[in-house]
Design an enzyme around this catalytic site. Structure first.
Site, short mmCIF file in Angstrom:
data_model
loop_
_atom_site.label_atom_id
_atom_site.label_comp_id
_atom_site.label_asym_id
_atom_site.label_seq_id
_atom_site.Cartn_x
_atom_site.Cartn_y
_atom_site.Cartn_z
N TYR A 1 37.43 -9.13 -10.08
CA TYR A 1 37.78 -8.41 -9.08
C TYR A 1 39.09 -7.28 -9.88
O TYR A 1 38.62 -6.01 -9.75
CB TYR A 1 38.59 -9.00 -7.86
CG TYR A 1 39.25 -7.79 -7.05
CD1 TYR A 1 38.84 -7.08 -6.37
CD2 TYR A 1 40.70 -8.00 -7.05
CE1 TYR A 1 39.49 -6.02 -5.45
CE2 TYR A 1 41.42 -6.97 -6.39
CZ TYR A 1 40.93 -5.93 -5.75
OH TYR A 1 41.49 -5.18 -5.03
N SER B 1 44.79 -1.40 -7.51
CA SER B 1 45.56 -2.50 -6.97
C SER B 1 46.67 -2.92 -7.93
O SER B 1 46.13 -2.56 -8.89
CB SER B 1 44.52 -3.66 -7.03
OG SER B 1 45.18 -4.82 -6.98
N LYS C 1 38.91 -3.19 -10.76
CA LYS C 1 39.92 -2.19 -10.64
C LYS C 1 40.26 -1.52 -11.92
O LYS C 1 40.58 -0.22 -11.94
CB LYS C 1 41.03 -2.79 -9.84
CG LYS C 1 40.68 -3.11 -8.38
CD LYS C 1 40.28 -1.88 -7.58
CE LYS C 1 39.51 -2.23 -6.16
NZ LYS C 1 39.08 -1.20 -5.43
#
Ligand code: UDP
Length: 346
Positions: free
Chosen positions: A151, A126, A155
């Site tokens: 989050y 991302s 990644k």
């Protein structure tokens, strides 16, 4: 026919990618524990491609169950790994849940790739790995800043795990794909994003227009941008899907120059929230009930991609413009409305 294992195949990007893979001549098996994904996605995929697609309802955090998939399918050529939790606010609330799920599943999957000699791997990353960056458009070589959420940290960690694994295994090829803002739905409007309570802009717009929400807000109108609202790089989900197919082909055909490569997946165009709303109103013919509101905490002012590398090396390009993104998103919302009406009638 080469067999590809898609994890998270019952999710938004996973489902659209399965369609693209099958339409490009691959056989696909899906693994999705359905904790966030839905079989409704797979049934839509099956209607589009015209045949069933097998899903293993397996939690990738369970190594034994994950291994069983590889034992049953000794002919897997490549893996595309989408399965992960992806809500930023939820990750702030429950960081350990995010680390446990997103990291353990990746480690187990790589262990299986090693054990069963599956050498082509695409990891769903991302643009959040860039953190708050001020050099725009963002290039893949941009230094990664401190992540803005657990989050985003999963990644960054996921990318690092893939990179370390690839360094140890010269025969293993991994492609890290950094998505900007995936939106829209398949042009048939038979599949799209399935979320009861979306947190992202486009499904919030379509839900407001269809009447599931009475109004919505534009978060921030005093940013230093063209019209005061935030700038993002919205990209059609089928363009993202096709980049996965191309990324797999790239390593399967041996065109990669390194065994761990990174690509930005964006259109390269920065679009403001108000411009996106204008495109939605134009393509749908709906007047959107929105209010200008305060900034949302944690939002970056502007982020958009330099996508030159993906276009040059993956033989990939953007096929959908902003109006088509809005048109497909709107037609998908109407599909959902028709399905809900049918359920009520029965
Ligand atoms: N946004 C908004 N109203 C909403 C939801 C989002 O104005 O109800 C804005 C948000 O502030 C951001 C942009 O839309 O500038 C994209 O937000 P989204 O959550 O979709 O993506 P991200 O912030 O992760 O890029």
């Amino acid at each position: 026919m080469q067999k590809i294992l898609v994890t998270g195949g019952c999710g938004y990007i996973g489902g659209h990618t399965i369609v693209d893979l099958i339409q490009n001549g691959y056989e696909v098996i899906s693994v999705d524990n359905l904790s966030r994904g839905s079989l409704r996605m797979l049934s839509g995929v099956e209607k589009i491609v015209g045949h069933p697609v097998k899903n293993y309802k397996v939690d990738l955090c369970n190594l034994e169950d994950t291994e069983a998939i590889f034992i049953e399918n000794p002919d897997i050529t490549g893996i595309i790994h989408f399965a992960a939790y992806k809500s930023v606010p939820e990750s702030v609330e429950k960081p350990l849940v995010y680390f446990r799920n997103n990291i353990n599943s990746l480690v187990n999957l790589l262990q299986c790739a090693e054990e069963y000699k599956v050498n082509h791997f695409v990891f769903s990353s991302s643009c959040s790995v860039y953190g708050n960056t001020d050099k725009l458009p963002v290039e893949e070589t941009a230094p990664l800043a401190e992540p803005e959420s657990p989050y985003a940290r999963t990644k960054q960690m996921g990318e690092a795990i893939c990179r370390d694994f690839a360094a140890r295994h010269p025969e293993f090829n991994v492609t890290l794909l950094r998505y900007f803002n995936p939106v829209g739905a398949h042009p048939t409007a038979m599949i799209g994003e399935l979320q009861e309570k979306p947190e992202n802009l486009v499904p919030i717009i379509t839900q407001t227009a269809i009447g599931k929400r009475s109004e919505m807000q534009v978060f921030g109108t005093d940013y230093p941008t063209r019209d005061g609202s935030c700038v993002r790089d919205y990209i059609h989900v089928m363009d993202i899907a096709n980049a996965h197919t191309k990324a797999l082909q790239y390593t399967i055909e041996g065109n990669n120059t390194q065994n761990c490569d990174i690509f930005n997946l964006g259109t390269g165009n920065g679009v403001t929230v108000l411009e996106l709303i204008a495109s939605f109103e134009k393509t749908s013919g709906q007047k959107l009930n929105y209010k200008l509101g305060p900034r949302r905490p944690g939002d970056v002012v502007a982020v958009y991609a330099n996508n030159n590398k993906a276009r040059a090396l993956l033989d990939w390009d953007i096929k959908y413009n902003l109006d088509q993104m809005m048109d497909t998103a709107w037609r998908w919302e109407q599909t959902l409305k028709k399905e809900a009406a049918k359920i009520q009638m029965n």
